[in-house]
Design an enzyme around this catalytic site. Structure first.
Site, short mmCIF file in Angstrom:
data_model
loop_
_atom_site.label_atom_id
_atom_site.label_comp_id
_atom_site.label_asym_id
_atom_site.label_seq_id
_atom_site.Cartn_x
_atom_site.Cartn_y
_atom_site.Cartn_z
CB SER A 153 -0.12 -4.55 -11.04
OG SER A 153 0.19 -3.36 -10.34
CG HIS A 163 1.93 -0.94 -13.83
ND1 HIS A 163 0.85 -0.09 -13.80
CD2 HIS A 163 1.76 -1.79 -12.79
CE1 HIS A 163 0.06 -0.42 -12.79
NE2 HIS A 163 0.59 -1.45 -12.16
#
Length: 267
Positions: free
Chosen positions: A41, A248
Site C-alpha cells: 500500500s 499511510h
C-alpha cells in the site's frame, strides 16, 4: 591575440556543450526506461487519494511515488502492479509476472505486512501500552527470524525475471516524532513502534544491499512531518471513518517524502 580569443571561444563552446550533454544524459536515459513498480500500500499510494479505476481494491493512486516518477520523468513505459495488503509472498505470486527481460527499472516496497503493521497498530490503539509493546516485540522477533529470507526470495525473483533492470528498494517512514506533546498513544508505545519500523527498514536495507540493489531510505525526509510533529503532517493519523488510510502517507507525503528520495536514487 586572435588565436587566444579563438581558443577561449572554443573552450567556452566545449564547456557549454559539456553542460548540455551532462544535463541531457539523465533525461535521455530515463526516456528509454521500462519501469515497473511493485509492492504494498505504501507503493500503491493508499492514503494519497486519486485511485485509478482499474486498480480496484489495490488502490493505486496517481499521486503515489511511482506514478509521480512516471509523470515527471516520462519513461518509455510504466506499469504499477503494487497493491494494498501485499506481502512478500503475494508480490512473488501475483506481481513479478509484470517483469521481463526488457524491464530496465524496478521499484519495490514490501515487508511491512509480513510482520503485521496493520494488526500491530490496531493492538496499540485499542489495547494499551503493555499489549502494544508486546505486539511490536513479537513483530521484531519475527522480522529478525524471517524477514531477511522472505525479502531475499522477492529479490531473487526480480533478478530472475528482470535481469537487466536496476532495482530500487524503497523503505518506510518512521511514524512518530518523539519528545513532543502528543495525545493518543503513550510515549512508550510510540517509541516502541518507531523502534519496530527502524528494525524493518534496517533489515530491508541490508537485504537490498546484499542483493546488489539500491535502497531508498525515506526516514530522514519525513522528519518534521511525522505524527506528533509540529510541521505539516505527511502521514494520516488513526482515522476510524476510513481505517485503511491510517498511518499511510498523504498525497504530500508521497510527493514531498517518497518521490524526491526515489527520484534521487533511481536516477
Amino acid at each position: 591575440m586572435r588565436r587566444t580569443r579563438l581558443v577561449s571561444l572554443a573552450l567556452s563552446l566545449a564547456t557549454a556543450l559539456g553542460v548540455s550533454l551532462t544535463m541531457a544524459a539523465p533525461a535521455q536515459a530515463a526516456a528509454t526506461d521500462r519501469y515497473v513498480a511493485l509492492g504494498d500500500s505504501y507503493a500503491s499510494g493508499v492514503g494519497a487519494g486519486s485511485y485509478t479505476s482499474e486498480s480496484g481494491s489495490c488502490q493505486r493512486s496517481t499521486k503515489a511515488y511511482p506514478a509521480l516518477y512516471a509523470a515527471n520523468i516520462k519513461p518509455a513505459s510504466y506499469r504499477s502492479v503494487a497493491c494494498s495488503g501485499a506481502t512478500t509472498t503475494s508480490v512473488i505470486n501475483t506481481q513479478l509476472s509484470a517483469l521481463s527481460s526488457t524491464t530496465t527499472l524496478v521499484s519495490v516496497t514490501v515487508g511491512g505486512n509480513d510482520v503485521g503493521f496493520a494488526s500491530i497498530m490496531s493492538t496499540c490503539v485499542l489495547q494499551g501500552t503493555t499489549q502494544c509493546v508486546a505486539a511490536v516485540q513479537a513483530a521484531e522477533d519475527k522480522a529478525r527470524a524471517q524477514l531477511p529470507g522472505l525479502l531475499r526470495n522477492v529479490y531473487n525473483g526480480i533478478k530472475t525475471r528482470a535481469p537487466n533492470a536496476r532495482v530500487v528498494v524503497v523503505g518506510y517512514p518512521v511514524f512518530y516524532q518523539l519528545g513532543t506533546v502528543c495525545v493518543g498513544l503513550s510515549a512508550t508505545s510510540r517509541a516502541k513502534i518507531n523502534e519496530g519500523i527502524n528494525l524493518v527498514d534496517d533489515i530491508t536495507r541490508s537485504a537490498a544491499v546484499a542483493a546488489g540493489f539500491k535502497f531508498a531510505d525515506v526516514r530522514a525526509q519525513f522528519v518534521g512531518h511525522q505524527l506528533c510533529s509540529y510541521g505539516d503532517k505527511w502521514l494520516h493519523a488513526l482515522n476510524f471513518a476510513t481505517l485503511g488510510v491510517s498511518y499511510h502517507p498523504t498525497a504530500a507525503g508521497q510527493s514531498g517524502g517518497y518521490y524526491p528520495v526515489f527520484r534521487s536514487v533511481a536516477g
